[in-house]
Design a protein around this motif. Structure first.
Motif, PDB file in Angstrom:
ATOM      1  N   VAL A  27       0.841  -1.204   0.000  1.00 41.66           N
ATOM      2  CA  VAL A  27       0.000   0.000   0.000  1.00 41.66           C
ATOM      3  C   VAL A  27       0.875   1.252   0.000  1.00 41.66           C
ATOM      4  CG1 VAL A  27      -1.718   1.320   1.313  1.00 41.66           C
ATOM      5  CG2 VAL A  27      -1.935  -1.157   1.124  1.00 41.66           C
ATOM      6  N   ARG A  28       1.962   1.201   0.774  1.00 40.02           N
ATOM      7  CA  ARG A  28       2.881   2.334   0.824  1.00 40.02           C
ATOM      8  C   ARG A  28       3.516   2.572  -0.555  1.00 40.02           C
ATOM      9  NH1 ARG A  28       8.221   3.508   2.015  1.00 40.02           N
ATOM     10  NH2 ARG A  28       8.492   5.484   3.117  1.00 40.02           N
TER      11      ARG A  28
ATOM     12  N   PRO B 220      -8.061   0.399  -4.866  1.00 46.33           N
ATOM     13  CA  PRO B 220      -8.186  -1.066  -4.728  1.00 46.33           C
ATOM     14  C   PRO B 220      -7.056  -1.678  -3.892  1.00 46.33           C
ATOM     15  CG  PRO B 220      -8.610  -0.420  -6.989  1.00 46.33           C
ATOM     16  CD  PRO B 220      -8.090   0.798  -6.291  1.00 46.33           C
ATOM     17  N   VAL B 221      -5.832  -1.165  -4.060  1.00 48.02           N
ATOM     18  CA  VAL B 221      -4.709  -1.699  -3.275  1.00 48.02           C
ATOM     19  C   VAL B 221      -4.951  -1.408  -1.792  1.00 48.02           C
ATOM     20  CG1 VAL B 221      -2.202  -1.732  -2.985  1.00 48.02           C
ATOM     21  CG2 VAL B 221      -3.187  -1.200  -5.227  1.00 48.02           C
ATOM     22  N   GLU B 222      -5.354  -0.175  -1.503  1.00 47.10           N
ATOM     23  CA  GLU B 222      -5.565   0.226  -0.115  1.00 47.10           C
ATOM     24  C   GLU B 222      -6.696  -0.574   0.536  1.00 47.10           C
ATOM     25  OE1 GLU B 222      -6.525   4.327   0.394  1.00 47.10           O
ATOM     26  OE2 GLU B 222      -5.804   4.354   2.463  1.00 47.10           O
ATOM     27  N   MET B 223      -7.792  -0.768  -0.206  1.00 50.61           N
ATOM     28  CA  MET B 223      -8.942  -1.494   0.357  1.00 50.61           C
ATOM     29  C   MET B 223      -8.603  -2.961   0.585  1.00 50.61           C
ATOM     30  SD  MET B 223     -10.844   0.928   0.779  1.00 50.61           S
ATOM     31  CE  MET B 223      -9.726   2.267   0.506  1.00 50.61           C
ATOM     32  N   THR B 224      -7.834  -3.544  -0.335  1.00 53.73           N
ATOM     33  CA  THR B 224      -7.399  -4.933  -0.148  1.00 53.73           C
ATOM     34  C   THR B 224      -6.503  -5.022   1.080  1.00 53.73           C
ATOM     35  OG1 THR B 224      -7.459  -5.161  -2.541  1.00 53.73           O
ATOM     36  CG2 THR B 224      -6.369  -6.922  -1.315  1.00 53.73           C
ATOM     37  N   GLY B 225      -5.691  -4.002   1.291  1.00 52.13           N
ATOM     38  CA  GLY B 225      -4.849  -3.954   2.480  1.00 52.13           C
ATOM     39  C   GLY B 225      -5.695  -3.992   3.738  1.00 52.13           C
ATOM     40  N   LEU B 226      -6.757  -3.174   3.783  1.00 49.69           N
ATOM     41  CA  LEU B 226      -7.632  -3.159   4.962  1.00 49.69           C
ATOM     42  C   LEU B 226      -8.215  -4.555   5.203  1.00 49.69           C
ATOM     43  CD1 LEU B 226      -9.606   0.206   4.543  1.00 49.69           C
ATOM     44  CD2 LEU B 226      -7.747  -0.301   6.130  1.00 49.69           C
ATOM     45  N   TYR B 227      -8.678  -5.170   4.125  1.00 42.14           N
ATOM     46  CA  TYR B 227      -9.254  -6.519   4.218  1.00 42.14           C
ATOM     47  C   TYR B 227      -8.223  -7.498   4.767  1.00 42.14           C
ATOM     48  CZ  TYR B 227     -11.062 -11.014   2.496  1.00 42.14           C
ATOM     49  OH  TYR B 227     -11.489 -12.313   2.387  1.00 42.14           O
ATOM     50  N   TRP B 228      -7.011  -7.418   4.239  1.00 37.28           N
ATOM     51  CA  TRP B 228      -5.968  -8.359   4.639  1.00 37.28           C
ATOM     52  C   TRP B 228      -5.595  -8.183   6.114  1.00 37.28           C
ATOM     53  CZ3 TRP B 228      -4.956 -12.600   2.243  1.00 37.28           C
ATOM     54  CH2 TRP B 228      -3.852 -13.365   2.639  1.00 37.28           C
TER      55      TRP B 228
ATOM     56  N   TYR C 206      -1.911   1.469  12.810  1.00 31.42           N
ATOM     57  CA  TYR C 206      -0.797   1.736  11.890  1.00 31.42           C
ATOM     58  C   TYR C 206      -0.937   1.043  10.546  1.00 31.42           C
ATOM     59  CZ  TYR C 206       1.281   4.071  15.808  1.00 31.42           C
ATOM     60  OH  TYR C 206       1.498   4.941  16.850  1.00 31.42           O
ATOM     61  N   PHE C 207      -1.134  -0.292  10.542  1.00 30.16           N
ATOM     62  CA  PHE C 207      -1.274  -0.980   9.256  1.00 30.16           C
ATOM     63  C   PHE C 207      -2.544  -0.527   8.535  1.00 30.16           C
ATOM     64  CE2 PHE C 207       1.403  -5.057  10.201  1.00 30.16           C
ATOM     65  CZ  PHE C 207       2.554  -4.286  10.107  1.00 30.16           C
ATOM     66  N   MET C 208      -3.612  -0.310   9.290  1.00 24.92           N
ATOM     67  CA  MET C 208      -4.884   0.069   8.663  1.00 24.92           C
ATOM     68  C   MET C 208      -5.077   1.580   8.626  1.00 24.92           C
ATOM     69  SD  MET C 208      -7.179  -3.016  10.245  1.00 24.92           S
ATOM     70  CE  MET C 208      -8.494  -3.225   9.044  1.00 24.92           C
ATOM     71  N   HIS C 209      -4.057   2.319   9.039  1.00 22.67           N
ATOM     72  CA  HIS C 209      -4.006   3.778   8.864  1.00 22.67           C
ATOM     73  C   HIS C 209      -5.066   4.550   9.612  1.00 22.67           C
ATOM     74  CE1 HIS C 209      -1.868   3.000   4.759  1.00 22.67           C
ATOM     75  NE2 HIS C 209      -1.061   2.857   5.786  1.00 22.67           N
ATOM     76  N   VAL C 210      -5.728   3.916  10.596  1.00 20.16           N
ATOM     77  CA  VAL C 210      -6.802   4.641  11.286  1.00 20.16           C
ATOM     78  C   VAL C 210      -6.245   5.865  12.017  1.00 20.16           C
ATOM     79  CG1 VAL C 210      -8.429   4.472  13.224  1.00 20.16           C
ATOM     80  CG2 VAL C 210      -8.438   2.766  11.436  1.00 20.16           C
ATOM     81  N   ARG C 211      -5.011   5.760  12.441  1.00 22.27           N
ATOM     82  CA  ARG C 211      -4.384   6.890  13.131  1.00 22.27           C
ATOM     83  C   ARG C 211      -4.371   8.138  12.267  1.00 22.27           C
ATOM     84  NH1 ARG C 211       1.434   7.943  15.769  1.00 22.27           N
ATOM     85  NH2 ARG C 211       0.696   9.949  16.490  1.00 22.27           N
TER      86      ARG C 211
END
Lengths: 233, 104
Positions: free
Chosen positions: A88-89, A205-213, B59-64
């Protein structure tokens, strides 16, 4: 905006700005994840009730799971969360090559996880601990490190061990299914990235897949201690 | 989301630190499971898992770095789950505390 098409290609028609679009997709994904919390939550609550009720049988049943495999998978899955966060980064920085590399690393780690799960499931199959008509468990009260004897055990002790394994297979199975779906989505992302569909401005899409993962990772973070570490002292 | 509309890009170091923290907590949860803490084994296990989940979410999910409505949605999912768990266990844990009346 006179013709209504003077917006960049990655900005959908019905959004005012890229940031509004970005926030909307995040909100939608988080609502989906809140629903997923309820889905897995139902399983966790049911597990909590029966663990409370039949704690001795659950402690005995849990001691047949391998901490080593469970801990290894925890490390592997958290590592895959790291590679996903880095994918994602890379998308935020517009680095197409790195997106693909990190997604491939994530898929590889996910496959390692599922492979270990496969080894564990096979072992349980051979030990006849898979729920259903083939389930077979002989309590051995002399060998338990858990304080349970033939006198203190519930008459349906074996049935409660069976119940623990039903929870084990349903919960880890649903978790594994989520991972398989995640792998599928990541393959689709790699194809899209290869075709140059993502940019510094558009990578939702990359970011949302990251959230899911990461959500799938969190589910395992709870499953590991609850299933594997019930009674180990 | 920062003021200029561009998302916050966390430095690489942040992600590495979070990963190391999660590894340390994983080792800790396995290690502590081998000690007899009585009823507190489960409390400690769930507490450590919750801290890990919180770190992942932040951090991983960027909620911060996210808008408040994302905070709210994430918190809502958690709070509703805790309500479901607490109310269900409040029922099952207290059954049998009072004698069941004779059927008539």
């Amino acid at each position: 905006m006179a013709d209504g098409h003077s917006h960049p290609a990655h900005l959908a028609h019905h959004f005012d700005s890229v940031e509004q679009q970005r926030e909307s997709s995040s909100l939608g994904m988080w609502l989906f994840l809140a629903q997923e919390v309820m889905f897995f939550g139902g399983l966790f609550v049911a597990y909590a009730v029966y663990r409370f009720k039949y704690h001795e049988a659950f402690a005995v049943a849990s001691s047949h799971l391998s901490i080593a495999w469970g801990a290894l998978n925890t490390v592997v899955l958290i590592f895959s969360s790291l590679t996903m966060a880095l994918a994602v980064r890379a998308a935020q920085l517009g680095d197409k090559k790195k997106i693909i590399h990190y997604l491939l690393a994530t898929i590889f780690l996910a496959c390692v996880f599922l492979g270990v799960k496969g080894i564990e499931y096979t072992g349980k199959y051979h030990d006849q601990l898979v729920p259903g008509p083939t389930f077979h468990y002989e309590p051995d009260f002399d060998k338990y490190t858990v304080p349970v004897t033939a006198e203190t055990a519930h008459p349906n002790f074996t049935g409660h061990v069976h119940l623990f394994y039903s929870f084990y297979f349903v919960m880890t199975g649903m978790h594994a299914l989520h991972m398989v779906i995640g792998i599928g989505i990541m393959i689709w992302l790699i194809v899209k990235a290869q075709r140059g569909r993502f940019s510094r401005e558009y990578y939702a899409p990359v970011e949302m897949t990251g959230l899911y993962w990461h959500f799938v990772d969190i589910v395992w973070i709870f499953l590991f201690p609850l299933l594997y570490l019930v009674w180990r002292h | 989301m920062s003021e200029n509309g561009q998302p916050h890009i966390a430095p690489l170091k942040t992600y590495i630190n979070v990963f190391v923290a999660l590894m340390v907590l994983t080792v800790l949860t396995v290690w502590v499971a081998f000690y007899d803490l009585g009823a507190f084994n489960i409390v400690v296990a769930v507490t450590i898992a919750s801290i890990k989940a919180y770190v992942v979410v932040l951090y991983f999910m960027h909620v911060r770095y996210s808008a408040q409505i994302i905070w709210l949605t994430a918190a809502a999912g958690f709070i509703w789950f805790v309500m479901m768990l607490a109310l269900t266990l409040a029922d099952y844990a207290t059954r049998g505390w009072l004698p069941f009346p004779e059927p008539w």
